[in-house]
Design an enzyme around this catalytic site. Structure first.
Site, short mmCIF file in Angstrom:
data_model
loop_
_atom_site.label_atom_id
_atom_site.label_comp_id
_atom_site.label_asym_id
_atom_site.label_seq_id
_atom_site.Cartn_x
_atom_site.Cartn_y
_atom_site.Cartn_z
N SER A 78 79.56 90.63 -30.04
CA SER A 78 78.47 89.19 -30.36
C SER A 78 77.15 90.22 -30.82
CB SER A 78 77.95 88.76 -28.77
OG SER A 78 79.22 88.35 -28.21
N ASP A 135 99.49 93.79 -36.73
CA ASP A 135 100.96 93.44 -36.72
C ASP A 135 101.51 94.63 -35.46
OD1 ASP A 135 100.89 91.48 -38.56
OD2 ASP A 135 100.14 93.19 -39.70
N TYR A 163 102.41 97.64 -36.92
CA TYR A 163 101.48 98.65 -37.35
C TYR A 163 101.43 99.70 -36.46
CZ TYR A 163 97.18 100.21 -39.84
OH TYR A 163 96.06 101.09 -40.60
#
Ligand SMILES: O=c1ccn([C@H]2C[C@H](O)[C@@H](COP(=O)(O)OP(=O)(O)OP(=O)(O)O)O2)c(=O)[nH]1
Length: 143
Positions: free
Chosen positions: A64, A82, A85
């Site tokens: 944030s 993914d 990976y």
């Protein structure tokens, strides 16, 4: 508890930490000092390669406070890592656009991730009409 194998690309990178009771997103850190000019794009290395559990992917989002602290925007809005990976050279990175000149120090916490279960396999079937009621136009809820 799920154990996850992490390769750190630097000895002095702060290790990943699951903070109980606060948020289950895990902070990620810049793996080098990065100096950016306003308008510059950079892939910031995050210094980790991770073998995700089978059937999971990871989502990376800014913290944030990232824009307030560093004036950078994550150019893909949300990073998708993914499960495949997972090789020794598959270092996680954060693609960023600098809105102002900024120096980001090594180990600065610039984004965060969580793992998500893969969705089921999907097939798509063409139909002429759908049975549900229309719910109104884009953004109609807030009127
Ligand atoms: O913010 C990100 C997004 C992706 N990746 C890594 C993990 C991911 O598995 C791999 C490939 O990313 P993706 O599938 O989004 O892109 P691509 O298929 O290589 O390229 P394209 O943009 O053409 O889909 O890059 C990151 O490290 N950070």
């Amino acid at each position: 508890m799920v154990e996850i194998k992490v390769k750190y690309w630097l000895d002095d990178l702060e290790p990943l930490c699951y903070v109980d009771g606060k948020s289950d997103w895990i902070d990620l850190r810049a793996a080098q000092d990065v100096q950016l000019k306003a308008g510059e794009f950079r892939l910031i290395p995050l210094g980790v390669s991770i073998a995700l559990p089978e059937g999971y992917e990871a989502h990376i989002a800014p913290r944030s406070s990232t824009f307030k602290n560093y004036g950078i925007l994550q150019t893909n809005s949300m990073g998708v890592v993914d499960c495949s990976y997972c090789g020794d050279g598959d270092q996680w990175q954060m693609p960023v656009y600098a809105t102002r000149d900024v120096v980001i120090e090594k180990n600065a916490r610039i984004c965060q991730f969580r793992i998500m279960e893969n969705q089921p396999r999907l097939t798509f079937t063409r139909v002429e009409r759908l049975d549900g009621p229309d719910r109104g136009g884009f953004g109609s809820t807030g009127k």
